[in-house]
Write a protein that holds these residues in place. Structure first.
Motif: not given
Length: 137
Positions: A108-121
């Motif tokens: 879950e933490a990895d998925l949330q971090q991926a979402c934050r990374d995609i949002s930053a991109l």
């Protein structure tokens, strides 16, 4: 004369918005030299500036390059180039569809971090295109 022909001839007699283009044959070496000298300018703009100097009439910009911030675009492209985003998303989707994705706090933490990374991109990409990241979808 039919109405259609009459209208055609009326339109044909009007002066064109722009004069017809001028064609110039160059060798490959000449064109390569001009392209190198022009840098990021369109070749037509560069040639016109070289021919007419300060007297070159400015052209309306077509806006064919929506990029406003080349640095932000470079950051996005670099991040996408370093990531295995599409492959990883495909693997995640496959795991979800087969029911083999273990839902642990780490996942879950990895998925949330991926979402934050995609949002930053996404925000960087929108800034590069001259848009506000908070605007619309």
């Amino acid at each position: 004369m039919t109405i259609l022909r009459h209208e055609f001839h009326q339109q044909a007699d009007k002066p064109a918005k722009y004069p017809s283009p001028f064609s110039l044959r160059l060798t490959y070496a000449e064109k390569a030299q001009l392209l190198a000298e022009a840098g990021r300018k369109p070749l037509g703009v560069y040639i016109r500036e070289r021919l007419f100097g300060q007297d070159a009439a400015p052209r309306k910009r077509q806006g064919n390059s929506p990029v406003k911030d080349h640095e932000a675009l470079a950051r996005v492209l670099a991040a996408l180039g370093q990531s295995r985003l599409s492959s990883n998303l495909n693997q995640l989707a496959k795991a979800v569809n087969t029911g083999s994705l273990p839902v642990t706090p780490e996942t879950e933490a990895d998925l949330q971090q991926a979402c934050r990374d995609i949002s930053a991109l996404r925000a960087d990409l929108l800034r590069a295109l001259g848009k506000n990241p908070g605007d619309g979808p």
